[in-house]
Design a protein around this motif. Structure first.
Motif, mmCIF file in Angstrom:
data_model
loop_
_atom_site.group_PDB
_atom_site.id
_atom_site.type_symbol
_atom_site.label_atom_id
_atom_site.label_comp_id
_atom_site.label_asym_id
_atom_site.label_seq_id
_atom_site.Cartn_x
_atom_site.Cartn_y
_atom_site.Cartn_z
ATOM 1 N N PHE A 128 0.845 -1.184 0.000
ATOM 2 C CA PHE A 128 0.000 0.000 0.000
ATOM 3 C C PHE A 128 0.884 1.239 0.000
ATOM 4 O O PHE A 128 1.895 1.281 0.714
ATOM 5 N N ILE A 129 0.514 2.234 -0.772
ATOM 6 C CA ILE A 129 1.191 3.529 -0.744
ATOM 7 C C ILE A 129 0.514 4.344 0.344
ATOM 8 O O ILE A 129 -0.714 4.423 0.398
ATOM 9 N N VAL A 130 1.319 4.922 1.230
ATOM 10 C CA VAL A 130 0.782 5.668 2.374
ATOM 11 C C VAL A 130 1.424 7.049 2.465
ATOM 12 O O VAL A 130 2.492 7.298 1.902
ATOM 13 N N ASP A 131 0.761 7.941 3.191
ATOM 14 C CA ASP A 131 1.298 9.283 3.407
ATOM 15 C C ASP A 131 1.817 9.456 4.836
ATOM 16 O O ASP A 131 1.737 10.511 5.418
ATOM 17 N N ILE A 132 2.388 8.384 5.373
ATOM 18 C CA ILE A 132 2.977 8.404 6.710
ATOM 19 C C ILE A 132 4.451 8.774 6.567
ATOM 20 O O ILE A 132 5.184 8.096 5.856
ATOM 21 N N ASN A 133 4.880 9.844 7.236
ATOM 22 C CA ASN A 133 6.262 10.290 7.109
ATOM 23 C C ASN A 133 7.105 10.039 8.357
ATOM 24 O O ASN A 133 8.317 9.932 8.262
ATOM 25 N N GLU A 134 6.487 9.955 9.511
ATOM 26 C CA GLU A 134 7.216 9.785 10.774
ATOM 27 C C GLU A 134 7.120 8.341 11.257
ATOM 28 O O GLU A 134 6.052 7.722 11.192
ATOM 29 N N ASN A 155 8.295 0.895 4.574
ATOM 30 C CA ASN A 155 9.461 1.248 3.749
ATOM 31 C C ASN A 155 9.514 2.764 3.650
ATOM 32 O O ASN A 155 8.804 3.374 2.857
ATOM 33 N N HIS A 156 10.372 3.375 4.476
ATOM 34 C CA HIS A 156 10.490 4.837 4.515
ATOM 35 C C HIS A 156 11.615 5.352 3.627
ATOM 36 O O HIS A 156 11.827 6.544 3.518
ATOM 37 N N PRO A 193 6.792 7.594 -3.073
ATOM 38 C CA PRO A 193 5.984 7.686 -1.859
ATOM 39 C C PRO A 193 6.245 6.493 -0.939
ATOM 40 O O PRO A 193 6.644 5.423 -1.382
ATOM 41 N N ARG A 194 6.006 6.696 0.340
ATOM 42 C CA ARG A 194 6.220 5.669 1.361
ATOM 43 C C ARG A 194 5.281 4.490 1.119
ATOM 44 O O ARG A 194 4.191 4.653 0.571
ATOM 45 N N GLU A 195 5.734 3.314 1.550
ATOM 46 C CA GLU A 195 4.927 2.109 1.361
ATOM 47 C C GLU A 195 4.870 1.294 2.644
ATOM 48 O O GLU A 195 5.816 1.307 3.430
ATOM 49 N N ILE A 196 3.775 0.579 2.815
ATOM 50 C CA ILE A 196 3.703 -0.460 3.834
ATOM 51 C C ILE A 196 3.349 -1.755 3.117
ATOM 52 O O ILE A 196 2.617 -1.759 2.132
#
Length: 86
Positions: free
Chosen positions: A17-23, A46-47, A51-54
Motif C-alpha cells: 500500500f502507498i501511504v502518506d505516513i512520514n514519521e 518502507n520509509h 511515496p512511502r509504502e507499507i
C-alpha cells in the motif's frame, strides 16, 4: 473488483500500500491498529522510498477496505499499489 483486488491474500508476498505516513512514530501507531485486524500477520514500513509504502502480510483473507479504514482512522491514507497504471 475481484478476490485478489479486494483482499490481502495470505502468503509470503504480502500486499503493498502507498501511504502518506512520514514519521516512524506515526507508523508505529498505525501498525499497532493494523495488527489488531484478524488475519494480519505483519506490517513492514518502507520509509526509504517516496511515496512511502507499507507491506502487509496475512495468514487469512483481509479486506483492503479494512486496512484503509484503520489507516484513515489514524489520519492517513492507504492506496493499494498497482491499482493505477502510470
Amino acid at each position: 473488483m475481484s478476490l485478489i483486488g479486494d483482499n490481502v491474500i495470505p502468503g509470503d508476498h504480502g500486499r503493498v500500500f502507498i501511504v502518506d505516513i512520514n514519521e516512524l512514530r506515526d507508523f508505529e501507531e498505525v501498525k499497532e491498529k493494523l495488527l489488531k485486524i484478524y488475519g494480519v500477520k505483519d506490517v513492514i514500513y518502507n520509509h526509504e522510498i517516496f511515496p512511502r509504502e507499507i507491506t502487509i502480510h496475512s495468514y487469512n483473507l483481509v479486506k483492503v477496505k479494512e486496512i484503509q479504514d484503520e489507516v484513515r482512522h489514524k489520519g492517513f491514507h492507504a492506496v493499494p499499489a498497482g491499482l493505477f497504471q502510470l
